[in-house]
Every structure is written in structure tokens, then in C-alpha cells.
Design a protein around this motif. Structure first.
Motif, PDB file in Angstrom:
ATOM      1  N   LEU A   1       0.578   1.259 -10.098  1.00 27.78           N
ATOM      2  CA  LEU A   1      -0.420   1.407  -9.048  1.00 27.78           C
ATOM      3  C   LEU A   1      -1.822   1.098  -9.554  1.00 27.78           C
ATOM      4  CD1 LEU A   1       0.847   4.755  -7.481  1.00 27.78           C
ATOM      5  CD2 LEU A   1       1.367   2.421  -6.751  1.00 27.78           C
ATOM      6  N   MET A   2      -2.701   0.742  -8.639  1.00 27.17           N
ATOM      7  CA  MET A   2      -4.119   0.587  -8.945  1.00 27.17           C
ATOM      8  C   MET A   2      -4.923   0.933  -7.702  1.00 27.17           C
ATOM      9  SD  MET A   2      -4.966  -3.510  -8.910  1.00 27.17           S
ATOM     10  CE  MET A   2      -4.805  -4.486  -7.404  1.00 27.17           C
ATOM     11  N   ARG A   3      -6.195   1.276  -7.926  1.00 24.29           N
ATOM     12  CA  ARG A   3      -7.112   1.535  -6.810  1.00 24.29           C
ATOM     13  C   ARG A   3      -7.980   0.312  -6.595  1.00 24.29           C
ATOM     14  NH1 ARG A   3     -12.391   5.169  -7.470  1.00 24.29           N
ATOM     15  NH2 ARG A   3     -13.103   3.125  -8.186  1.00 24.29           N
ATOM     16  N   ILE A   4      -8.121  -0.094  -5.339  1.00 23.65           N
ATOM     17  CA  ILE A   4      -9.040  -1.182  -5.032  1.00 23.65           C
ATOM     18  C   ILE A   4     -10.139  -0.668  -4.098  1.00 23.65           C
ATOM     19  CG2 ILE A   4      -7.321  -3.009  -5.320  1.00 23.65           C
ATOM     20  CD1 ILE A   4      -7.263  -3.195  -2.188  1.00 23.65           C
ATOM     21  N   ASN A   5     -11.259  -1.330  -4.156  1.00 16.86           N
ATOM     22  CA  ASN A   5     -12.397  -1.070  -3.275  1.00 16.86           C
ATOM     23  C   ASN A   5     -12.349  -2.132  -2.180  1.00 16.86           C
ATOM     24  OD1 ASN A   5     -14.982  -1.160  -2.079  1.00 16.86           O
ATOM     25  ND2 ASN A   5     -15.980  -0.430  -3.935  1.00 16.86           N
ATOM     26  N   PHE A   6     -12.128  -1.714  -0.937  1.00 15.53           N
ATOM     27  CA  PHE A   6     -11.988  -2.684   0.148  1.00 15.53           C
ATOM     28  C   PHE A   6     -13.237  -3.547   0.319  1.00 15.53           C
ATOM     29  CE2 PHE A   6      -8.890   0.564   1.852  1.00 15.53           C
ATOM     30  CZ  PHE A   6      -7.772  -0.221   1.666  1.00 15.53           C
TER      31      PHE A   6
ATOM     32  N   PHE B   1       0.834  -1.196   0.000  1.00 12.01           N
ATOM     33  CA  PHE B   1       0.000   0.000   0.000  1.00 12.01           C
ATOM     34  C   PHE B   1       0.872   1.251   0.000  1.00 12.01           C
ATOM     35  CE2 PHE B   1      -2.910  -3.234   1.242  1.00 12.01           C
ATOM     36  CZ  PHE B   1      -4.126  -2.839   0.692  1.00 12.01           C
ATOM     37  N   MET B   2       0.518   2.194  -0.877  1.00 13.11           N
ATOM     38  CA  MET B   2       1.269   3.438  -1.007  1.00 13.11           C
ATOM     39  C   MET B   2       0.735   4.522  -0.083  1.00 13.11           C
ATOM     40  SD  MET B   2       3.452   2.364  -3.017  1.00 13.11           S
ATOM     41  CE  MET B   2       4.360   3.878  -3.313  1.00 13.11           C
ATOM     42  N   ALA B   3      -0.374   4.248   0.570  1.00 16.61           N
ATOM     43  CA  ALA B   3      -0.936   5.169   1.566  1.00 16.61           C
ATOM     44  C   ALA B   3      -1.589   4.321   2.645  1.00 16.61           C
ATOM     45  CB  ALA B   3      -1.961   6.105   0.924  1.00 16.61           C
ATOM     46  N   GLU B   4      -1.688   4.863   3.839  1.00 13.63           N
ATOM     47  CA  GLU B   4      -2.316   4.134   4.949  1.00 13.63           C
ATOM     48  C   GLU B   4      -3.740   3.755   4.562  1.00 13.63           C
ATOM     49  OE1 GLU B   4      -2.480   2.295   8.599  1.00 13.63           O
ATOM     50  OE2 GLU B   4      -0.745   3.251   7.642  1.00 13.63           O
ATOM     51  N   PRO B   5      -4.089   2.455   4.637  1.00 14.86           N
ATOM     52  CA  PRO B   5      -5.445   2.036   4.225  1.00 14.86           C
ATOM     53  C   PRO B   5      -6.524   2.648   5.111  1.00 14.86           C
ATOM     54  CG  PRO B   5      -3.950   0.150   4.335  1.00 14.86           C
ATOM     55  CD  PRO B   5      -3.235   1.302   4.985  1.00 14.86           C
ATOM     56  N   ARG B   6      -7.363   3.466   4.520  1.00 23.26           N
ATOM     57  CA  ARG B   6      -8.471   4.110   5.228  1.00 23.26           C
ATOM     58  C   ARG B   6      -9.648   4.218   4.281  1.00 23.26           C
ATOM     59  NH1 ARG B   6      -4.257   7.806   6.985  1.00 23.26           N
ATOM     60  NH2 ARG B   6      -3.785   7.537   9.202  1.00 23.26           N
ATOM     61  N   GLY B   7     -10.840   4.318   4.853  1.00 24.99           N
ATOM     62  CA  GLY B   7     -12.022   4.559   4.039  1.00 24.99           C
ATOM     63  C   GLY B   7     -12.348   3.409   3.116  1.00 24.99           C
ATOM     64  N   LEU B   8     -12.876   3.746   1.935  1.00 27.65           N
ATOM     65  CA  LEU B   8     -13.367   2.744   0.986  1.00 27.65           C
ATOM     66  C   LEU B   8     -12.280   2.229   0.057  1.00 27.65           C
ATOM     67  CD1 LEU B   8     -15.876   1.264  -0.160  1.00 27.65           C
ATOM     68  CD2 LEU B   8     -16.276   3.278  -1.610  1.00 27.65           C
ATOM     69  N   PHE B   9     -11.248   3.062  -0.218  1.00 27.66           N
ATOM     70  CA  PHE B   9     -10.297   2.726  -1.266  1.00 27.66           C
ATOM     71  C   PHE B   9      -8.890   2.494  -0.745  1.00 27.66           C
ATOM     72  CE2 PHE B   9     -13.329   5.587  -3.648  1.00 27.66           C
ATOM     73  CZ  PHE B   9     -13.993   4.537  -4.271  1.00 27.66           C
ATOM     74  N   GLY B  10      -8.160   1.592  -1.440  1.00 25.38           N
ATOM     75  CA  GLY B  10      -6.752   1.368  -1.194  1.00 25.38           C
ATOM     76  C   GLY B  10      -5.951   1.705  -2.435  1.00 25.38           C
ATOM     77  N   TRP B  11      -4.773   2.291  -2.246  1.00 25.99           N
ATOM     78  CA  TRP B  11      -3.886   2.693  -3.338  1.00 25.99           C
ATOM     79  C   TRP B  11      -2.705   1.731  -3.306  1.00 25.99           C
ATOM     80  CZ3 TRP B  11      -4.437   4.726  -7.676  1.00 25.99           C
ATOM     81  CH2 TRP B  11      -3.541   5.590  -8.322  1.00 25.99           C
ATOM     82  N   VAL B  12      -2.699   0.784  -4.259  1.00 25.50           N
ATOM     83  CA  VAL B  12      -1.873  -0.415  -4.164  1.00 25.50           C
ATOM     84  C   VAL B  12      -0.825  -0.454  -5.269  1.00 25.50           C
ATOM     85  CG1 VAL B  12      -1.924  -2.944  -4.203  1.00 25.50           C
ATOM     86  CG2 VAL B  12      -3.795  -1.682  -3.151  1.00 25.50           C
ATOM     87  N   ASP B  13       0.397  -0.837  -4.900  1.00 27.96           N
ATOM     88  CA  ASP B  13       1.467  -1.053  -5.881  1.00 27.96           C
ATOM     89  C   ASP B  13       1.529  -2.541  -6.202  1.00 27.96           C
ATOM     90  OD1 ASP B  13       3.688  -1.080  -7.477  1.00 27.96           O
ATOM     91  OD2 ASP B  13       4.975   0.017  -6.090  1.00 27.96           O
ATOM     92  N   THR B  14       1.336  -2.869  -7.488  1.00 25.80           N
ATOM     93  CA  THR B  14       1.341  -4.270  -7.924  1.00 25.80           C
ATOM     94  C   THR B  14       2.697  -4.721  -8.427  1.00 25.80           C
ATOM     95  OG1 THR B  14       0.744  -3.754 -10.215  1.00 25.80           O
ATOM     96  CG2 THR B  14      -1.070  -4.004  -8.636  1.00 25.80           C
TER      97      THR B  14
END
Length: 485
Positions: free
Chosen positions: A458-463, A412-425
Motif C-alpha cells: 500500500l501507499m498514500r497518495i495526495n489527490f 483503492f483500499m478505502a473509498e476515495p475521499r478528502g485529500l488522501f487515497g490509500w492505494v494498493d500497488t
């Protein structure tokens, strides 16, 4: 009218679509229909199978079928008829296949509109990690039905007329009380209801800006907002977004580099639970943003779409600014249901009449019944209790999704919070998105969240929709099948 769903079974001996072929599943499926149309095996006016039926028959995802039908539309071989489906265009004799020299295959891009199309999946379809909505089974259909029944019994002759131009007064009063929980002081006559938060954004930009004007935006940011601003002919000035807020030094350099004619007139930002990183604006950054806005005389649009998923105490620019140069926007699609399409804006009093005029020109008024039903939910604490339940579900989902992501080699490129995660694949996510799309998974590659195209890992995921281990297994297999970036 011919309906090939019933009248034309698959060609005898036709080979199944292959995931090992050079062409994607989308291209194979489009080519198969194109060949049958050009060979007159499908007559003009024939109806193609529904997306769901075609997906079942060819063992592919609905998103693959939609993309294939889009290719047929682009080739002029079929036409789409609202609420009815796709039909072969005629006369077939006039259709000419283009003759181009062979060219390297390029992937079908995953675009902002692709993500929007993905929101219209039929019930029961598998979760899509790239989408921005909550799972349907998290939402409370009985609550919505009860609210609609309750207000339906109270309707008089007003139900037979257009609603109030600014929106139902009862809802605007309830919204004013809701805003007070965030420290935002707004009278009901400073609030205008809209057809969702996106419509509110559109009303504000159409009112305050003209084609050619410059707009500051967060980067990464919401892909649909970039596309919408570009469609209005506005100049987008991206400002890097960090964990505390925008890069203020870059923002000031961008402003000072403009002439008087091109100086920014507006800054559009998601201050709380930013999309896609999940970060929230710090109090210190919020004060500095407002100081910059005052010094350089630009307005701010604060998009608080995810307000119901966040703690009420987080800083809001509109609270600190007291709605002097800030327009606050939010909606209820992310928490209640996407189908109600109720949003609103709260604005400085001097702009309200102009904003209402723009609303009238774009939608006339907004639906009274859903606005009254929402007012009922707010007044009786139903929305608050529902939001608390959703937050508990989301917290649990986030924990599981983060564990799965890390177990499958993502970070994760940012602390996981809320609905979305910013992920490095670790690999190019545009190419990854195409592979995943052909396997029935819609992901949101990081390139979508930049104002100008750039390759990214990077990609955005919905937790809420990434708790399925099968998704992470498919992602890992797709990553291993392509070279590292």
C-alpha cells in the motif's frame, strides 16, 4: 570561503550518474563527492553546490541531492550551516574512510522526516505525490497579503511586546464561533493557540502524559505522530482503523491487557478524513469510543486537521463529549498556507492553565500578527469562501487521480475521499519508493503509516498532486521493474 558552485566544474570525463547501476543515484552522487573530498580536490571550508544547482548539474531530483548530502553528513565529510548550505569539514587529513567488509546494498529508507524534508521544495518543483500539502498555485497569496496589510495598520504598542499567553483574544473568539459550526461549544478561554496543529499535539501530550505512559493510536495513522510519540518515550498501542472508525473490540482488548500502571491515558485519533485512508468516524462508533473512554478513564485527542476540506456536519467527538475528556485540535496549514503555522486546541477548562504553562515553556507565546490576520479572514468570511474554492478544485483532482490510478493497475483500499487515497500497488512500496525517489518522485510507502515496521503493497497518495499522467507512467514502469510481493 571557497564556493565550489563557481570554482569546481565537474571532473573532466566524469561519467554521468546511471539509473542502471547497482548503486542508487543517491549513493552514486554521495560517493562522487566523498571521493573528491578524500582526494583533497575539495578543500576544507569549500561550499557544496546548492541543492537546486546540484540537481540541475547531475540531472537528478532535489530529493536525491538532499539524501546524498545527508549521507555525507553521516560520514562526517561535510557540515550543514543554517541558511548557508553544506561545507566540507576540515581538516581533511583527519577524516578517515571507514573500512568495512563488502555488504549487500540496502536502500535509503523513505522516512517520516524524508516526507517533511520534501515539503521544503523550491517553488516550481514538480508535484510530490507523497506529500500532505496542497499545491502552491491553489492557495491565495493576495488574500494572505491583504489580511496582513489590514491588521498591520491596526497594530499599536502591543506589537512591540509578547502576545497573550493563550493567544490573541480576537482569534480565540473567532475560533469559538467557528467551532460552533461543528456543534462544538467552547468559550474563548477554553482555546489556546499554537504554532500549528503538530505543536498543539505536542503541548497536549507533554501536559497529560509522562515518559513510559501508554497511548492508543489509529493504525494506519500519521507517520509523524508515531515518530513524535516515540521520541517522547511513550508506549504506542496501535488500534486497527476501519471505514467506520477504530476496531473497538481490539481497543478494549488492548486496554484490558494492561496493568493499572500501563493502562492507556490517551487516545489520539483523526476522526474526520482520516490520514491516510480518508475515512470518517461514524456517529455510532463515536458514541462507543466515548463510552470506552469513560469506562476506562482515558482522555481523547481529536485531530481535525482536515476540517476545512470536509462537510461541517460530520460527527466530532468533541461535540458529542462537550469537551469533558476530549481535546480538539486543528490548524490552517492545510487550507491557507503552511508558512503561517497557526494552530489551536480547545480543551476542558480544568486543563487549560496547565496547557498554557506547557505552551509557555516550549514557545513562550505565538505570533500576534499572523493570529490577527487569521482572525480577520475568519470574521469576514474570507476563509470560508477560499475553502469552498479549494474543495471544488480537490473534488475535480480526486476524480482525475482516481481514474489515472485505476487505469494504471492500482486499486483503492478505502473509498476515495478528502485529500488522501490509500492505494494498493501490488508490489512492495518501500522498494518502489526508492526507485521512484531516484526518478524524482517522492511517494509515501504504506510502512510509514504503521506503528511497527511491516512490508506492504500500500501507499498514500495526495489527490491534489497526482493528476500528472507522467507520475502514473513512471509508477507503472517502476512496478514492472520489480517482482511482485
Amino acid at each position: 570561503m571557497l564556493d565550489i558552485t563557481r570554482q569546481t566544474p565537474p571532473l573532466p570525463g566524469a561519467a554521468p550518474l546511471s539509473r542502471e547501476a547497482d548503486a542508487t543515484l543517491t549513493e552514486q552522487l554521495a560517493a562522487r563527492f566523498a571521493e573528491r573530498i578524500r582526494a583533497r580536490l575539495l578543500a576544507p571550508g569549500a561550499r557544496l553546490p546548492s541543492v537546486r544547482e546540484c540537481a540541475r548539474r547531475h540531472e537528478v531530483s532535489p530529493t536525491t541531492v538532499v539524501a546524498a548530502y545527508d549521507q555525507l553528513l553521516a560520514q562526517g565529510l561535510v557540515e550543514a550551516r543554517a541558511q548557508r548550505g553544506f561545507f566540507v569539514r576540515g581538516p581533511v587529513a583527519e577524516i578517515r574512510a571507514p573500512h568495512f567488509p563488502p555488504a549487500p546494498r540496502s536502500p535509503v529508507p523513505i522516512s517520516a522526516t524524508t516526507l517533511i524534508r520534501g515539503m521544503f521544495q523550491p517553488p516550481g518543483a514538480q508535484p510530490m505525490p507523497g506529500l500532505g500539502t496542497l499545491p502552491a498555485d491553489w492557495l491565495d497569496a493576495p488574500l494572505l497579503a491583504s489580511a496582513m496589510r489590514k491588521v498591520s495598520t491596526q497594530l499599536g504598542n502591543s506589537a512591540l511586546q509578547y502576545g497573550e499567553p493563550a493567544g490573541e483574544a480576537r482569534l480565540r473568539r473567532a475560533l469559538a464561533a467557528r467551532l460552533a459550526e461543528h456543534g462544538i461549544t467552547a468559550r474563548a478561554d477554553q482555546i489556546v493557540t499554537t504554532v500549528g496543529a503538530t505543536h498543539a499535539l505536542d503541548v497536549v501530550t507533554r501536559t497529560l502524559l509522562k515518559p513510559g505512559d501508554s497511548v492508543l493510536v489509529d493504525e494506519p495513522g500519521w507517520s509523524v505522530e508515531y515518530a513524535r510519540l516515540a521520541a517522547l518515550g511513550l508506549r504506542v498501542l496501535p488500534v486497527p482503523r476501519g471505514p467506520e472508525g477504530p476496531d473497538l473490540a481490539v481497543m478494549e482488548r488492548l486496554i484490558e491487557a494492561q496493568t493499572e500502571a500501563t493502562r492507556p491515558r490517551l487516545y489520539v485519533t483523526v476522526s474526520v478524513l482520516h490520514n491516510p485512508t480518508g475515512a470518517s468516524l461514524s456517529l455510532q462508533s463515536a458514541h462507543k469510543v466515548l463510552q470506552l473512554a469513560a469506562r476506562h478513564d482515558f482522555a481523547i485527542v481529536e485531530d481535525d486537521t482536515y476540517a476545512h476540506l470536509a462537510p461541517a456536519h460530520l460527527p466530532r467527538l468533541a461535540a458529542l463529549d462537550a469537551l469533558e475528556r476530549t481535546v480538539y485540535i486543528s490548524g490552517f496549514s492545510k487550507i491557507l498556507t503552511p508558512s503561517w503555522r497557526v494552530g489551536f486546541l480547545a480543551a476542558p477548562s480544568r486543563w487549560v492553565d496547565r496547557l498554557i504553562d506547557t505552551k509557555l515553556l516550549t514557545t513562550l507565546t505565538t505570533p500576534s500578527l499572523t493570529e490577527l490576520a487569521l482572525a480577520h479572514c475568519l470574521e469576514h468570511g474570507l476563509l470560508r469562501r477560499h475553502a469552498e474554492r479549494i474543495q471544488r478544485l480537490l473534488n475535480a483532482a480526486r476524480t482525475r487521480s482516481v481514474e489515472l490510478a485505476r487505469a494504471h493497475g492500482c486499486r483503492f483500499m478505502a473509498e476515495p475521499r478528502g485529500l488522501f487515497g490509500w492505494v494498493d500497488t501490488g508490489v512492495d512500496t518501500e522498494r518502489l519508493a526508492q526507485r521512484m525517489h531516484d526518478d524524482g518522485w517522492l511517494i509515501a510507502p504504506g510502512a510509514l503509516f504503521h506503528a511497527t515496521h511491516r512490508p506492504t503493497t500500500l501507499m498514500r497518495i495526495n489527490f491534489a498532486t497526482t493528476q500528472d499522467a507522467r507520475f502514473w507512467q513512471a509508477l507503472q514502469a517502476a512496478r514492472e521493474a520489480q517482482p511482485l510481493s
